[in-house]
Structures are given as structure tokens and as C-alpha cells.
Scaffold this motif. Structure first.
Motif, short mmCIF file in Angstrom:
data_model
loop_
_atom_site.label_atom_id
_atom_site.label_comp_id
_atom_site.label_asym_id
_atom_site.label_seq_id
_atom_site.Cartn_x
_atom_site.Cartn_y
_atom_site.Cartn_z
N ALA A 1 -93.18 101.60 -23.43
CA ALA A 1 -93.35 100.15 -23.45
C ALA A 1 -93.35 99.60 -22.02
CB ALA A 1 -92.22 99.50 -24.24
N GLU A 2 -94.05 98.49 -21.84
CA GLU A 2 -94.14 97.85 -20.53
C GLU A 2 -92.75 97.43 -20.07
OE1 GLU A 2 -96.34 94.06 -18.45
OE2 GLU A 2 -97.20 94.93 -20.25
N THR B 1 -90.59 99.67 -18.80
CA THR B 1 -89.76 100.87 -18.78
C THR B 1 -90.35 101.87 -17.79
OG1 THR B 1 -90.97 101.97 -20.56
CG2 THR B 1 -89.13 100.55 -21.20
N ALA B 2 -89.58 102.87 -17.43
CA ALA B 2 -90.06 103.91 -16.52
C ALA B 2 -91.19 104.72 -17.16
CB ALA B 2 -88.92 104.82 -16.10
N ALA B 3 -91.15 104.87 -18.47
CA ALA B 3 -92.18 105.63 -19.16
C ALA B 3 -93.55 104.94 -19.14
CB ALA B 3 -91.76 105.88 -20.61
N ALA B 4 -93.58 103.65 -18.86
CA ALA B 4 -94.83 102.92 -18.80
C ALA B 4 -95.67 103.32 -17.59
CB ALA B 4 -94.56 101.43 -18.76
#
Length: 86
Positions: free
Chosen positions: A51-52, A54-57
């Protein structure tokens, strides 16, 4: 003019607002750089893993590379609504 007033209206005209749409295209990470070669993975477009906000974005779901390895393409879209009519 006080410090809290909007400076875009200082000369009596409204400031033209422009929004920019950014797309991240093909991955340009060189996977063979350590051995002196050039090889890219073929990922065609960045897709966020999370999700926007977050680091995963910032990690691509397709190739696992950071977003900065993908070619950045900026499209300028302006709000060009005219107040005059003909």
C-alpha cells in the motif's frame, strides 16, 4: 500582505495549477554489472508490492527491484480551464 495570506493572488490573478502524473516504466537494473556485463530482467512496468505510504510500496511486485531502477516518465496535465468565452 500578512504572512498567512495566499501569495498566488498577490497580483490579482489566480495561479495556474498544474498536476503531474508520474509513471514508472521498464526496469533498467543491470543484473550483470558485477561481472562487467549488461543484462536486464525484462520487467516492463513498476507495480507496487504494498500500500502507498509503506516501505513495500517502493518495491516492484514483478521483479523485486526498488522503484528507482525503473524509468521515470512524467506527464504534465494542466488545469487549463479558461474563464473567457467566445
Amino acid at each position: 500582505m500578512g504572512p498567512k495570506q495566499d501569495r498566488s493572488m498577490a497580483n490579482g490573478t489566480a495561479a495556474r495549477k498544474e498536476t503531474k502524473v508520474v509513471h514508472y516504466r521498464e526496469c533498467q537494473r543491470n543484473h550483470a554489472a558485477t561481472i562487467g556485463g549488461h543484462a536486464v530482467d525484462g520487467c516492463r512496468e513498476f507495480m507496487a508490492s504494498g500500500a502507498e505510504g509503506t516501505a513495500a510500496a517502493l518495491v516492484c511486485a514483478a521483479c523485486g527491484c526498488h522503484r528507482s531502477f525503473h524509468r521515470r516518465e512524467v506527464e504534465a496535465e494542466c488545469d487549463c480551464s479558461s474563464t473567457t468565452s467566445r
